[in-house]
Structures are given as C-alpha cells and as structure tokens.
Write an enzyme that holds these catalytic residues in place. Structure first.
Site, PDB file in Angstrom:
ATOM      1  N   GLY A  37      -4.805  -4.246  -3.603  1.00 31.00           N
ATOM      2  CA  GLY A  37      -5.790  -3.186  -3.824  1.00 31.00           C
ATOM      3  C   GLY A  37      -5.023  -1.982  -4.305  1.00 31.00           C
ATOM      4  N   HIS A  38      -5.197  -1.631  -5.554  1.00 34.11           N
ATOM      5  CA  HIS A  38      -4.361  -0.608  -6.185  1.00 34.11           C
ATOM      6  C   HIS A  38      -5.224   0.577  -6.633  1.00 34.11           C
ATOM      7  CE1 HIS A  38      -1.184  -3.934  -7.191  1.00 34.11           C
ATOM      8  NE2 HIS A  38      -1.163  -3.563  -5.928  1.00 34.11           N
TER       9      HIS A  38
ATOM     10  N   ASP B 146       0.801  -1.230   0.000  1.00 32.54           N
ATOM     11  CA  ASP B 146       0.000   0.000   0.000  1.00 32.54           C
ATOM     12  C   ASP B 146       0.831   1.276   0.000  1.00 32.54           C
ATOM     13  OD1 ASP B 146      -2.246  -1.637   0.106  1.00 32.54           O
ATOM     14  OD2 ASP B 146      -2.225  -1.687   2.294  1.00 32.54           O
TER      15      ASP B 146
ATOM     16  N   GLN C  59       1.895  -6.021  -3.251  1.00 40.28           N
ATOM     17  CA  GLN C  59       2.353  -6.166  -1.858  1.00 40.28           C
ATOM     18  C   GLN C  59       3.672  -5.393  -1.659  1.00 40.28           C
ATOM     19  OE1 GLN C  59       1.249  -9.508  -3.421  1.00 40.28           O
ATOM     20  NE2 GLN C  59      -0.648  -8.534  -2.880  1.00 40.28           N
TER      21      GLN C  59
ATOM     22  N   LYS D  55      -0.434   4.376  -8.206  1.00 36.91           N
ATOM     23  CA  LYS D  55      -0.292   5.753  -8.671  1.00 36.91           C
ATOM     24  C   LYS D  55       0.991   5.922  -9.465  1.00 36.91           C
ATOM     25  CE  LYS D  55       0.678  10.270  -7.748  1.00 36.91           C
ATOM     26  NZ  LYS D  55       0.649  11.550  -7.102  1.00 36.91           N
TER      27      LYS D  55
ATOM     28  N   THR E  67       2.919 -12.603   2.723  1.00 28.32           N
ATOM     29  CA  THR E  67       2.039 -13.176   1.705  1.00 28.32           C
ATOM     30  C   THR E  67       2.720 -14.426   1.150  1.00 28.32           C
ATOM     31  OG1 THR E  67       0.611 -12.681  -0.181  1.00 28.32           O
ATOM     32  CG2 THR E  67       2.867 -11.775  -0.258  1.00 28.32           C
TER      33      THR E  67
ATOM     34  N   LYS F 276       1.711   2.207  -5.009  1.00 33.26           N
ATOM     35  CA  LYS F 276       2.327   1.664  -6.234  1.00 33.26           C
ATOM     36  C   LYS F 276       1.497   1.977  -7.487  1.00 33.26           C
ATOM     37  CE  LYS F 276       2.284  -2.444  -4.366  1.00 33.26           C
ATOM     38  NZ  LYS F 276       1.931  -2.122  -2.985  1.00 33.26           N
TER      39      LYS F 276
ATOM     40  N   GLY G  91       0.459  13.779  -3.511  1.00 33.29           N
ATOM     41  CA  GLY G  91      -0.994  13.739  -3.328  1.00 33.29           C
ATOM     42  C   GLY G  91      -1.535  12.562  -4.115  1.00 33.29           C
TER      43      GLY G  91
ATOM     44  N   SER H  69       5.781  11.662  -4.822  1.00 35.83           N
ATOM     45  CA  SER H  69       4.341  11.821  -4.992  1.00 35.83           C
ATOM     46  C   SER H  69       3.837  12.732  -3.877  1.00 35.83           C
ATOM     47  CB  SER H  69       3.671  10.444  -4.921  1.00 35.83           C
ATOM     48  OG  SER H  69       2.287  10.593  -4.749  1.00 35.83           O
TER      49      SER H  69
ATOM     50  N   ASP I 207       2.863  14.570   1.994  1.00 37.99           N
ATOM     51  CA  ASP I 207       1.811  15.554   2.309  1.00 37.99           C
ATOM     52  C   ASP I 207       1.024  15.166   3.554  1.00 37.99           C
ATOM     53  OD1 ASP I 207       1.036  13.522   0.202  1.00 37.99           O
ATOM     54  OD2 ASP I 207      -0.959  14.200   0.805  1.00 37.99           O
TER      55      ASP I 207
ATOM     56  N   LYS J 183       3.328  10.228  -0.170  1.00 35.87           N
ATOM     57  CA  LYS J 183       2.550  10.613   1.007  1.00 35.87           C
ATOM     58  C   LYS J 183       3.268  11.535   2.002  1.00 35.87           C
ATOM     59  CE  LYS J 183      -1.248   7.808   1.355  1.00 35.87           C
ATOM     60  NZ  LYS J 183      -2.122   6.797   1.912  1.00 35.87           N
TER      61      LYS J 183
HETATM   62  P1  GDP Z   1      -0.863   0.355  -3.558  1.00 32.88           P
HETATM   63  O1  GDP Z   1      -1.456  -0.926  -3.071  1.00 32.88           O
HETATM   64  O2  GDP Z   1       0.609   0.432  -3.281  1.00 32.88           O
HETATM   65  O3  GDP Z   1      -1.165   0.658  -4.999  1.00 32.88           O
HETATM   66  O4  GDP Z   1      -1.512   1.512  -2.687  1.00 32.88           O
HETATM   67  P2  GDP Z   1      -3.077   1.656  -2.282  1.00 32.88           P
HETATM   68  O5  GDP Z   1      -3.828   2.125  -3.471  1.00 32.88           O
HETATM   69  O6  GDP Z   1      -3.552   0.454  -1.577  1.00 32.88           O
HETATM   70  O7  GDP Z   1      -2.975   2.789  -1.171  1.00 32.88           O
HETATM   71  C1  GDP Z   1      -2.379   4.010  -1.394  1.00 32.88           C
HETATM   72  C2  GDP Z   1      -3.395   5.126  -1.101  1.00 32.88           C
HETATM   73  O8  GDP Z   1      -2.726   6.357  -1.009  1.00 32.88           O
HETATM   74  C3  GDP Z   1      -4.420   5.306  -2.195  1.00 32.88           C
HETATM   75  O9  GDP Z   1      -5.623   5.727  -1.620  1.00 32.88           O
HETATM   76  C4  GDP Z   1      -3.823   6.411  -3.067  1.00 32.88           C
HETATM   77  O10 GDP Z   1      -4.808   7.147  -3.754  1.00 32.88           O
HETATM   78  C5  GDP Z   1      -3.159   7.274  -2.024  1.00 32.88           C
HETATM   79  N1  GDP Z   1      -1.923   7.966  -2.437  1.00 32.88           N
HETATM   80  C6  GDP Z   1      -0.934   7.561  -3.276  1.00 32.88           C
HETATM   81  N2  GDP Z   1       0.082   8.459  -3.280  1.00 32.88           N
HETATM   82  C7  GDP Z   1      -0.290   9.453  -2.443  1.00 32.88           C
HETATM   83  C8  GDP Z   1       0.348  10.654  -1.981  1.00 32.88           C
HETATM   84  O11 GDP Z   1       1.475  10.992  -2.352  1.00 32.88           O
HETATM   85  N3  GDP Z   1      -0.345  11.396  -1.062  1.00 32.88           N
HETATM   86  C9  GDP Z   1      -1.576  11.051  -0.611  1.00 32.88           C
HETATM   87  N4  GDP Z   1      -2.179  11.841   0.270  1.00 32.88           N
HETATM   88  N5  GDP Z   1      -2.195   9.933  -1.007  1.00 32.88           N
HETATM   89  C10 GDP Z   1      -1.554   9.134  -1.895  1.00 32.88           C
HETATM   90  P1  IMO Z   2      -1.023  -4.184  -2.213  1.00 35.15           P
HETATM   91  O1  IMO Z   2      -0.594  -4.716  -3.559  1.00 35.15           O
HETATM   92  C1  IMO Z   2      -1.006  -4.644   2.093  1.00 35.15           C
HETATM   93  C2  IMO Z   2      -1.128  -8.732   3.648  1.00 35.15           C
HETATM   94  C3  IMO Z   2      -2.363  -9.172   4.385  1.00 35.15           C
HETATM   95  C4  IMO Z   2      -1.750 -10.151   5.375  1.00 35.15           C
HETATM   96  C5  IMO Z   2      -0.670 -10.829   4.550  1.00 35.15           C
HETATM   97  C6  IMO Z   2      -1.086 -12.154   3.954  1.00 35.15           C
HETATM   98  O2  IMO Z   2      -2.312  -3.452  -2.256  1.00 35.15           O
HETATM   99  O3  IMO Z   2       0.078  -3.412  -1.586  1.00 35.15           O
HETATM  100  P2  IMO Z   2      -2.636 -12.807   1.900  1.00 35.15           P
HETATM  101  O4  IMO Z   2      -4.082 -12.548   1.650  1.00 35.15           O
HETATM  102  O5  IMO Z   2      -1.727 -12.240   0.862  1.00 35.15           O
HETATM  103  O6  IMO Z   2      -2.337 -14.246   2.171  1.00 35.15           O
HETATM  104  O7  IMO Z   2      -2.319 -12.040   3.293  1.00 35.15           O
HETATM  105  O8  IMO Z   2      -0.347  -9.907   3.514  1.00 35.15           O
HETATM  106  N1  IMO Z   2      -1.355  -8.191   2.286  1.00 35.15           N
HETATM  107  C7  IMO Z   2      -1.273  -6.903   1.971  1.00 35.15           C
HETATM  108  N2  IMO Z   2      -1.059  -5.825   2.747  1.00 35.15           N
HETATM  109  N3  IMO Z   2      -1.150  -4.497   0.769  1.00 35.15           N
HETATM  110  C8  IMO Z   2      -1.328  -5.582  -0.020  1.00 35.15           C
HETATM  111  O9  IMO Z   2      -1.336  -5.504  -1.361  1.00 35.15           O
HETATM  112  C9  IMO Z   2      -1.440  -6.853   0.582  1.00 35.15           C
HETATM  113  N4  IMO Z   2      -1.649  -8.092   0.112  1.00 35.15           N
HETATM  114  C10 IMO Z   2      -1.575  -8.926   1.168  1.00 35.15           C
HETATM  115  O10 IMO Z   2      -3.007  -8.096   5.015  1.00 35.15           O
HETATM  116  O11 IMO Z   2      -1.130  -9.445   6.418  1.00 35.15           O
HETATM  117 MG    MG Z   3      -2.966  -1.581  -1.783  1.00 35.90          MG
END
Ligand code: GDP
Ligand code: IMO
Ligand code: MG
Length: 430
Positions: A41-42, A14, A224, A19, A239, A17, A416, A414, A337, A335
């Site tokens: 979750g992207h 999270d 991940q 973005k 994972t 990535k 925002g 990044s 910001d 992040k």
């Molecule tokens: P990913 O799994 O690595 O693709 O990240 P996620 O989408 O799960 O979570 C990142 C969250 O942070 C999302 O809600 C993005 O919209 C948000 N985000 C990404 N870059 C920035 C940033 O530089 N600042 C802020 N405030 N939010 C960001």
């Molecule tokens: P993105 O790509 C954050 C975590 C789960 C748990 C562990 C194992 O959005 O960054 P799993 O279902 O993979 O067997 O769970 O890994 N986990 C993540 N945490 N971002 C993810 O993906 C994750 N995918 C799995 O919360 O701790």
């Molecule tokens: Mg994610």
C-alpha cells in the site's frame, strides 16, 4: 555516472517508500517495481490529494515517467485494472506506452486468495494481507504457476491452471471451505481481464537493459521491507519474496552492475503490521504513551488492510543489519515530524539475551531479546521543513546518531506526507 537507484524499505514496510519514489521519479525516465504484489500500500500526497497504489509503480503521477512492473512481481489482474481505471478517471495517462508489465509476472487468481485466507484461519497464521501473495509465490517455486504471457495460448493455459485449481479446491474442501469458485467462470473472467492487459506486456529485461545502456535514468522501487524478506527477515513472519536491493536486478532482468546507488528508507521510529517479533514495540508497558503518540500522529493504519500498525522506537541494531544486507550507499529518513513534541526519544543500540549484551541482530530468537536503549533529547515542530537549518538542533543530533551507528550518510529527510516536504542533503543521480 549514477543513473540508476534502488529504493528499499529497511524496516517492516510502510516506511514512506512511495513518497520518496515519487520524489525521485521527477528526475528519472523509468520507475520499475521488482517484487511483491498488491500486499503493498503505497501513499503519495500532492496538494492534499492522496493516491494509494497497490500494484502500479509510484512514478505514475509524473507525466514523463514510464512505469514498469518487473518479472519478480505477483500480479492480480483485477486489482491492476481497477487501479488503472481509477487513475485514468483522474486524467492520469496509464496507456501501454507508459505502463509496462513483464510478460513473466506470475498471476494471482481468486483461488490463491482463498488459500491465503484459509491458511490464516489455521494455527500457521502469520497475519498476512490476505491477497494471495504467499500461495502465488509458492506455486512459482513449485513450478505450478502461470506467467501472464502464457494466457496468450488460452487453451494450454487453461489446462495447466485446471490441475492446480483442482488440487487447491480439494485442499480447501478438506478444511471445510464451501465458497470455492467455479473453475470455468474463474478462467473466463481471467481471460477477459488478460485481453484488456495484453497490450501492456513486454520483456522487462530487454526493455530496461536497452534503456539503461542509452543512459535513461531508472529508479527500482522496492515493496515491503528488509525485515519482511523471505530469507533474512523475521521468518516465518515475513512476506514471500526477497525484498532486499539485490533482488531489484533479478526481479526486473538487469544485471547487478546496473544498480548504481542503493538507498534504504527508515522511519524515525518503527512500525509493524501483522504478527511477529518486534523488540522495541511500545504499545503497552512503560512507553505506551509514546507508542500511542506515534500511532496517532503518524496515522499508523495499514494502507492496504486498514489494520492498526504496531509502533515502537527506532532499532539501530536492526538498521545496521539492514544496511549490510542491502549494501546501502545512503539512507533516507521519514516521519521525524511525528516524534515532534515528545520530551525524550529512545533508540535501540543493543539487545540483551540471557544476561548477555549483543549488538548483533539474531537469526533466531528475536522474540526473546530485550532491547537496550539510548535516550536522546526530543525536538519541537519540524513538519514541512525544507532546509537542513530548519531542523531543530536535537533533530540534527538524532540524525548524526543514526549515521555514526550505521556508518552511512542520511541523504534525504522527509518532513511530512506532502510531496515537497523534503530536505535533500545530497543529490543522488548525476
Ligand atoms: P510505503 O508502503 O512505504 O509507501 O508507505 P505507506 O504509504 O504505506 O505509509 C506511509 C505513510 O506515511 C503514508 O500515509 C504517507 O503519506 C506518510 N508519510 C510519508 N512520509 C512522511 C513523513 O515524513 N511524515 C509524515 N507525517 N507522514 C509521512
Ligand atoms: P508496503 O510495500 C507492511 C506484511 C503483512 C504480514 C506479512 C505477510 O506497503 O510497505 P503477505 O500478505 O505479504 O503474505 O503478508 O507481511 N506485509 C506488509 N507490511 N507493508 C507492506 O507493504 C506489507 N506487505 C506485506 O502484514 O505481516
Ligand atoms: Mg505501505
């Protein structure tokens, strides 16, 4: 010539990535995912409109980009079709010419989800996403899995799956689970889904090697993060796939020399969703207010399960380890910001274990270390900054501190969630 780049998260996922992939996708021909499944979750935000992807690569919003799901991914056919239909209804072209799937991906069936969730009710719970990821990779390693291309020969695929299903069903019944699906129905549904997906199947190795040879630009998209890697993460709280850059080759079928630039993404702080050690966590204790600040201003709720993410300070010891494991050329930082407005900001620069100071990220006993912090000045608003000079001095100092600690440049910042909230310090692709 640098025509390919791998982007991996270098924390516990999270990092933002999607973005960064979406940003890079505007400059490339292909985006290829190489591991994980719909545990990911992207999130991409364009003009206030949010898109959350779980399985489809994050280059999909750019018309000119072909998106590939590599062999290292585990694949839930129902989730794919749902995601595809949602994008299609918004006018995004998700036809087979721009959305390709390796015929070698291992299929997640409903029984895998049940096994995952049953395990999560036991003492071996680790806080998974419940999407069947571990059991599917487990079957792959046990040589019991079904690769999607095998569904072309429905009769033999069915018999192979039946044996595996029966074994799992017995195990689930022993645990007292009652809601076990009917095998025939499960298979028929799977086969119907497969028929809708079949035209997307390719050999990702043939495709990508030919494209790279032609000079096509490719981004390899990690899911991940490094600290969730099955080998080098905080096992068993990880994972079930290799999340590090080197797996980009294995998970798509290209050679390691086809990975030209390795980019690692970190947040300016740390989050973790699920169980497991997290030395700099500050959801309680003296820095609880800062932890709550990150959670609230960073909107730190899982994009897949909606669970609250645990928050804490940036851990430079862990970052240096991830830099080594991924062989990073450069870092992207997200992040910053979110921390705007905090008076003091901390970063972990060492750990203490049994009274001894260490700068090494340990393979065992991370739950017992005490973080040693360095404090830096906070900064004011910077959301949406597009030029380096728009960054407050203290923010620039923070970036320099990261660079000197990990000995790598921060090339992207990044500022925002919006697509254009980005400072580019170095152009990565030629
Ligand atoms: P990913 O799994 O690595 O693709 O990240 P996620 O989408 O799960 O979570 C990142 C969250 O942070 C999302 O809600 C993005 O919209 C948000 N985000 C990404 N870059 C920035 C940033 O530089 N600042 C802020 N405030 N939010 C960001
Ligand atoms: P993105 O790509 C954050 C975590 C789960 C748990 C562990 C194992 O959005 O960054 P799993 O279902 O993979 O067997 O769970 O890994 N986990 C993540 N945490 N971002 C993810 O993906 C994750 N995918 C799995 O919360 O701790
Ligand atoms: Mg994610």
């Amino acid at each position: 010539m640098t025509t390919t780049v791998v982007l991996t998260g270098i924390q516990w996922g999270d990092e933002g990535k999607a973005k960064v992939i979406d940003y890079l996708a505007s400059q490339v021909n292909i985006v290829a995912r190489f591991q994980g499944g719909n545990n990911a979750g992207h999130t991409i935000v364009v003009g206030g409109e949010k898109t959350v992807l779980h399985l489809i690569p994050s280059g999909v919003l750019h018309r000119q980009t072909v998106n590939v799901i590599g062999n290292g991914v585990v694949f839930d056919m129902g989730v794919f079709l749902e995601e595809k239909n949602k994008l299609q209804s918004r006018g995004v072209d998700v036809g087979p010419s721009r959305l390709k799937i390796s015929e070698l991906v291992h299929v997640i069936f409903p029984i895998h989800r049940l096994v995952d969730r049953a395990r999560e009710k036991s003492k071996t719970k680790i806080g998974t996403t419940g999407r069947g990821i571990g059991p599917t990779y487990g079957d792959k390693a046990m040589r019991l899995g079904l690769r999607i291309g095998e569904l072309r020969e429905a009769t033999s695929a069915k018999e192979k799956l039946r044996l595996n299903f029966e074994e799992k069903a017995r195990w689930l019944k022993d645990l007292g689970e009652t809601e076990i699906p009917n095998f025939e129905e499960m298979f028929e549904t799977g086969l119907m889904q497969f028929r809708q997906i079949e035209s997307h199947l390719i050999d990702s190795s043939d495709y990508l090697n030919a494209e790279i040879e032609k000079g096509s630009r490719v981004v390899f998209e990690g899911a991940q993060g490094t600290l969730l890697d099955i080998d080098y993460g905080t096992y068993p709280y990880v994972t079930s796939s290799n999340t590090m850059s080197s797996f980009a080759a294995c998970g798509t079928g290209v050679g390691p020399k086809s990975l030209h630039y390795i980019l690692g993404l970190t947040k300016a702080y740390t989050t973790r969703v699920g169980d497991g050690p997290f030395p700099s966590e500050c959801m309680s204790g003296p820095d609880q207010k800062a932890g709550e600040w990150m959670a609230k201003n960073g909107n730190e709720f899982g994009s897949t399960t909606g669970r609250a993410r645990r928050c804490g300070w940036l851990d430079l010891v862990a970052l240096r380890r991830a830099t080594q494991l991924n062989g990073l050329d450069g870092l992207a930082l997200s992040k910053m910001d979110v921390l705007s407005g905090l008076e003091k900001i901390k970063v972990v620069t060492a750990y203490e274990l049994n009274g001894t100071r260490s700068e090494i990220f340990p393979n065992f006993g991370l739950d017992k270390v005490k973080p040693i912090y360095e404090e830096v000045e906070g900064w004011g608003a910077l959301q949406g900054a597009r030029k380096e000079n728009d960054l407050p001095k203290a923010a620039q100092e923070f970036i320099r501190r990261i660079e000197t600690f990990v000995k790598r440049p921060v090339v992207l910042i990044s500022t925002g969630p919006e697509r254009d909230d980005m400072i580019v310090r170095k152009k990565i692709l030629d």
